[in-house]
Motif scaffolding. Structure first.
Motif, short mmCIF file in Angstrom:
data_model
loop_
_atom_site.label_atom_id
_atom_site.label_comp_id
_atom_site.label_asym_id
_atom_site.label_seq_id
_atom_site.Cartn_x
_atom_site.Cartn_y
_atom_site.Cartn_z
N TYR A 149 28.65 32.94 24.53
CA TYR A 149 28.87 34.19 25.25
C TYR A 149 28.14 35.29 24.49
O TYR A 149 28.04 35.23 23.27
N ASP A 175 38.56 27.56 32.51
CA ASP A 175 38.56 28.81 33.28
C ASP A 175 39.10 29.97 32.46
O ASP A 175 38.59 31.09 32.54
N TRP A 195 38.90 30.47 29.22
CA TRP A 195 37.90 30.98 28.28
C TRP A 195 36.93 31.92 28.99
O TRP A 195 36.62 33.00 28.49
N ASP A 196 36.43 31.50 30.15
CA ASP A 196 35.44 32.30 30.87
C ASP A 196 36.02 33.59 31.46
O ASP A 196 35.40 34.64 31.37
N GLU A 197 37.19 33.49 32.06
CA GLU A 197 37.74 34.63 32.79
C GLU A 197 38.68 35.48 31.94
O GLU A 197 38.46 36.68 31.78
N ASP A 198 39.74 34.88 31.43
CA ASP A 198 40.78 35.65 30.74
C ASP A 198 40.35 36.09 29.34
O ASP A 198 40.63 37.21 28.92
N GLY A 225 35.90 37.00 29.54
CA GLY A 225 35.74 37.94 30.64
C GLY A 225 36.38 39.28 30.30
O GLY A 225 35.79 40.34 30.52
N ARG A 238 34.36 41.06 27.59
CA ARG A 238 33.16 41.71 28.15
C ARG A 238 33.51 43.07 28.74
O ARG A 238 32.79 44.04 28.57
N GLU A 239 34.63 43.12 29.46
CA GLU A 239 35.07 44.39 30.05
C GLU A 239 35.42 45.41 28.96
O GLU A 239 35.16 46.60 29.12
#
Length: 125
Positions: free
Chosen positions: A8, A110, A112-115, A118, A121-122
């Protein structure tokens, strides 16, 4: 048992990413949940109000975090290694998560990528 290896990129310096991953106040800001965290090896941690629990294994300030994540039954614990590398865009994060129970793989992947990344990143937009 399965494994994940992902990369990432975050728009922040490695020291800021490390702080966001290890400082309890910062963790609560970007997860929105209660956490228990210390940067002392051998201490237990809890993220997302107890949804993820485990043991802190190793820390290299601003460079590496190693944790043992608990999955119910003894012996089914997995190892998470997060390495932080300086990058011209900020920080390149290398994630290695081993020994994931088959039935938990999709949810963990999921997550790792989203919660996890993700939300980070925000935080660093």
């Amino acid at each position: 048992m399965k494994s994940i290896k992902r990369y990432y990129t975050l728009k922040a310096a490695p020291a800021d990413v490390y702080n966001a991953l290890t400082n309890p106040r910062m963790l609560e800001i970007w997860t929105g949940e209660e956490v228990v965290m210390s940067t002392e090896a051998g201490t237990e941690f809890s993220l997302w109000n107890g949804s993820i629990t485990g043991l802190n294994v190793e820390f290299e300030e601003n460079r590496k975090i190693v944790q043992q994540w608990f999955f119910g039954d003894q012996g089914n614990d997995s190892i998470v290694t997060i390495k932080l590398h300086p990058d011209k865009k900020g920080t390149s994060v290398e994630l290695i998560h081993t020994n994931i129970p088959d039935e938990a793989y999709e949810n963990i992947s999921d997550g790792w990528d989203e919660d996890y990344f993700g939300a980070l990143r925000e935080l660093f937009i």
